[in-house]
Design an enzyme around this catalytic site. Sequence first.
Site, PDB file in Angstrom:
ATOM      1  N   LYS A  24      36.597   4.824  46.674  1.00 38.90           N
ATOM      2  CA  LYS A  24      35.536   5.385  47.078  1.00 38.90           C
ATOM      3  C   LYS A  24      33.906   4.202  46.266  1.00 38.90           C
ATOM      4  CE  LYS A  24      33.437   8.802  45.850  1.00 38.90           C
ATOM      5  NZ  LYS A  24      31.821   9.412  45.005  1.00 38.90           N
ATOM      6  N   ASN A  25      33.949   4.587  44.454  1.00 35.77           N
ATOM      7  CA  ASN A  25      33.030   4.280  44.825  1.00 35.77           C
ATOM      8  C   ASN A  25      33.315   2.640  44.408  1.00 35.77           C
ATOM      9  OD1 ASN A  25      32.142   6.808  43.685  1.00 35.77           O
ATOM     10  ND2 ASN A  25      33.009   7.151  41.884  1.00 35.77           N
ATOM     11  N   CYS A  58      21.458  16.680  41.690  1.00 37.59           N
ATOM     12  CA  CYS A  58      23.013  16.950  42.661  1.00 37.59           C
ATOM     13  C   CYS A  58      23.163  17.814  42.237  1.00 37.59           C
ATOM     14  CB  CYS A  58      23.376  15.652  42.388  1.00 37.59           C
ATOM     15  SG  CYS A  58      24.249  15.852  40.899  1.00 37.59           S
ATOM     16  N   ARG A  66      20.129  12.869  37.941  1.00 35.13           N
ATOM     17  CA  ARG A  66      20.056  12.604  38.078  1.00 35.13           C
ATOM     18  C   ARG A  66      19.200  10.609  38.886  1.00 35.13           C
ATOM     19  NH1 ARG A  66      26.101  12.548  41.511  1.00 35.13           N
ATOM     20  NH2 ARG A  66      26.165  10.122  40.580  1.00 35.13           N
ATOM     21  N   ASP A  91      34.474  11.522  36.295  1.00 28.75           N
ATOM     22  CA  ASP A  91      34.790  11.554  37.149  1.00 28.75           C
ATOM     23  C   ASP A  91      36.576  12.435  36.895  1.00 28.75           C
ATOM     24  OD1 ASP A  91      32.764  11.266  38.220  1.00 28.75           O
ATOM     25  OD2 ASP A  91      33.653   8.844  38.478  1.00 28.75           O
ATOM     26  N   ARG A 113      35.029  13.844  50.523  1.00 31.20           N
ATOM     27  CA  ARG A 113      34.348  13.065  50.419  1.00 31.20           C
ATOM     28  C   ARG A 113      34.803  11.432  49.448  1.00 31.20           C
ATOM     29  NH1 ARG A 113      29.960  14.693  47.001  1.00 31.20           N
ATOM     30  NH2 ARG A 113      29.778  12.651  46.880  1.00 31.20           N
TER      31      ARG A 113
HETATM   32  N1  EPU Z   1      20.682   7.743  34.923  1.00 26.17           N
HETATM   33  C1  EPU Z   1      18.907   7.057  34.078  1.00 26.17           C
HETATM   34  N2  EPU Z   1      18.665   6.818  35.053  1.00 26.17           N
HETATM   35  C2  EPU Z   1      19.610   6.236  36.282  1.00 26.17           C
HETATM   36  C3  EPU Z   1      20.782   5.877  36.244  1.00 26.17           C
HETATM   37  C4  EPU Z   1      21.194   6.928  35.833  1.00 26.17           C
HETATM   38  O1  EPU Z   1      19.427   7.705  33.825  1.00 26.17           O
HETATM   39  O2  EPU Z   1      18.602   5.301  36.687  1.00 26.17           O
HETATM   40  C5  EPU Z   1      21.778   8.682  33.744  1.00 26.17           C
HETATM   41  C6  EPU Z   1      22.703   9.690  34.653  1.00 26.17           C
HETATM   42  O3  EPU Z   1      21.540  10.546  34.901  1.00 26.17           O
HETATM   43  C7  EPU Z   1      23.900   9.724  34.055  1.00 26.17           C
HETATM   44  C8  EPU Z   1      23.878   8.288  33.681  1.00 26.17           C
HETATM   45  O4  EPU Z   1      23.274   7.524  33.931  1.00 26.17           O
HETATM   46  O5  EPU Z   1      23.684  10.663  32.619  1.00 26.17           O
HETATM   47  C9  EPU Z   1      25.351   7.488  34.323  1.00 26.17           C
HETATM   48  O6  EPU Z   1      24.360   7.321  35.856  1.00 26.17           O
HETATM   49  P1  EPU Z   1      25.351   6.455  36.410  1.00 26.17           P
HETATM   50  O7  EPU Z   1      23.460   6.189  37.277  1.00 26.17           O
HETATM   51  O8  EPU Z   1      26.190   5.612  36.342  1.00 26.17           O
HETATM   52  O9  EPU Z   1      26.121   7.348  38.102  1.00 26.17           O
HETATM   53  P2  EPU Z   1      25.802   6.457  39.685  1.00 26.17           P
HETATM   54  O10 EPU Z   1      25.955   4.985  39.133  1.00 26.17           O
HETATM   55  O11 EPU Z   1      25.048   7.047  39.442  1.00 26.17           O
HETATM   56  C10 EPU Z   1      28.240   6.391  39.493  1.00 26.17           C
HETATM   57  C11 EPU Z   1      29.360   7.813  40.414  1.00 26.17           C
HETATM   58  C12 EPU Z   1      30.021   8.431  39.974  1.00 26.17           C
HETATM   59  C13 EPU Z   1      30.160   9.147  37.978  1.00 26.17           C
HETATM   60  C14 EPU Z   1      29.193   7.738  37.625  1.00 26.17           C
HETATM   61  C15 EPU Z   1      29.627   7.497  36.130  1.00 26.17           C
HETATM   62  C16 EPU Z   1      29.658   6.372  42.834  1.00 26.17           C
HETATM   63  C17 EPU Z   1      28.881   6.324  43.821  1.00 26.17           C
HETATM   64  N3  EPU Z   1      29.003   7.483  41.779  1.00 26.17           N
HETATM   65  O12 EPU Z   1      27.147   6.682  39.686  1.00 26.17           O
HETATM   66  O13 EPU Z   1      31.053   9.083  40.748  1.00 26.17           O
HETATM   67  O14 EPU Z   1      30.370  10.069  38.037  1.00 26.17           O
HETATM   68  O15 EPU Z   1      28.997   6.459  37.929  1.00 26.17           O
HETATM   69  O16 EPU Z   1      31.001   7.198  36.103  1.00 26.17           O
HETATM   70  O17 EPU Z   1      30.173   5.214  42.236  1.00 26.17           O
HETATM   71  C18 EPU Z   1      31.750  11.257  41.391  1.00 26.17           C
HETATM   72  O18 EPU Z   1      32.702  10.430  42.050  1.00 26.17           O
HETATM   73  O19 EPU Z   1      32.150  11.850  41.515  1.00 26.17           O
HETATM   74  C19 EPU Z   1      30.706  10.622  40.787  1.00 26.17           C
HETATM   75  C20 EPU Z   1      29.440  11.395  40.670  1.00 26.17           C
END
Ligand code: EPU
Length: 465
Positions: free
Chosen positions: A22-23, A117, A122, A315, A407
């Site tokens: 998915k991701n 969330c 986030r 995850d 999901r």
């Molecule tokens: N963060 C910031 N600023 C930003 C973005 C992120 O401070 O602009 C912080 C977040 O709060 C967090 C860390 O950086 O502490 C990492 O967040 P990241 O941006 O990497 O998360 P994401 O890209 O929004 C994806 C996956 C998540 C997974 C995370 C971490 C997808 C669709 N989602 O989220 O997947 O937990 O990377 O590996 O790819 C799940 O599948 O259950 C899920 C939540």
Amino acid sequence: MDYFRIQGGRRLNGRISVEGAKNAALPLMAASLLTTGRVKLTNVGPLADIKNLGSLLERLGVAIHFGDDDTITLHTSDESCVETPYEIVKTMRASICVLGPMLARRGRAVISMPGGCAFGTRPIDLHLKGLAKLGAKIEMDGGNIIATCDRLKGATIFLGGPNGPTVLGTANVMSAATLAEGRTVIESAACEPEIVDLANMLNRMGAKIRGAGSPRIIIDGVEALGGCEHRVMPDRIVAGTYAIAAAMTNGDVTIDDFPYDSLLAAVNHLEEVGVHVTKVNPNDEDARCSVRISSNRVLRPTIITTQPHPGFPTDLQAQFMALLSIADGNSIITEKIYTERFLHVAELSRMGAQVYRQGSTAVISGVRHLHGAPVMASDLRASACLVLAALAAEGETTISRVYHLDRGYSGMERVLTSLGADIERCKETKAEPAEDAVPAMLPSIRGAGLTSRAAQEPLAKTEGN
Ligand code: EPU
């Protein structure tokens, strides 16, 4: 609303294969906005998040065809729309991954600011910082982000944040930079395998990306990208979840299309607790292979800290907590990516788990047996944790709100049934439980010493992720 009824105690046995990730699929689908060529993705499961992003892309002028054979064809036919509706964005934070591609190709993107969330705030500041570095003008208006640009210009961008790199932020900036003028260097880029998968597909579309999978990604911008066909990588979190299911039920399961190289941290911890993880063909050096998971149920405790890839993935944190709740001793889990991601603790405790949380750390005192109970799913991975606990528990567990699971896991009950689990999907007929019954994040424990979950009432309400 559907719920699962699970009769625990069945040993899982058999062979399954892992679906597409998915991701990985979500940013790949969003990348179709970068071209008017046809993008065909194979190995895409029928997941709720995939359908949601499909609806969003259709609103943005992308014609989408979902094939019967786990394929999706995406074809941008109208590039005039630049606005993403809040009704869709609020259902799925990953909608943010359309921002970079839309901006790079259409010069303007209006996207509702995704909210918090179930497991924290986030933020998306790093996405915006990266795109601003490429020359975008970013404004906020009425809960919307309005990003505009002429042609983006390559730049050197440090994308690390307080909790490490950002996965979707890296995807957004990397995708946008493919059409920028000149060279972009992303430092402190996310190294997740899903980023490598995206870079591979973008290169197939004509992009010039080097270094994906390392903290420094170099992108030389091109004038235009074309269509392509791409097979989505297998889902490492789904693979890890079923491996834990086998381990917790004293099972013996062979998993095909197991993304071994992407799961080394989890494999390492499985082995540490006493689970046998064996490549079916020992000489197999493919990134994905067939793996046999077996366990004699003597599970040892361990210490886990979630980290960006190649560290232990957040995850899989909830699922490992289910496993460690029946280990022989005390384990420690520290959550360094989402410090509030402990929604599963309260429900797991209802099944007899002994978990004590202090801030971003949880201590799990293994018990001999979990016992079945009515519990409620609260987010995707927390729900998977409850299913695992239920499979190993004595007696019957009902898990409500399994739409969270849909999901990210396609037909989980069918997969588990094929391995011998006693699990069925049922339709809720009675009224929804009172709002107060929504499981919630455990408040951090203040002061010295550890306090059990029971002593931490009342619980705060949260929204789903
Ligand atoms: N963060 C910031 N600023 C930003 C973005 C992120 O401070 O602009 C912080 C977040 O709060 C967090 C860390 O950086 O502490 C990492 O967040 P990241 O941006 O990497 O998360 P994401 O890209 O929004 C994806 C996956 C998540 C997974 C995370 C971490 C997808 C669709 N989602 O989220 O997947 O937990 O990377 O590996 O790819 C799940 O599948 O259950 C899920 C939540």
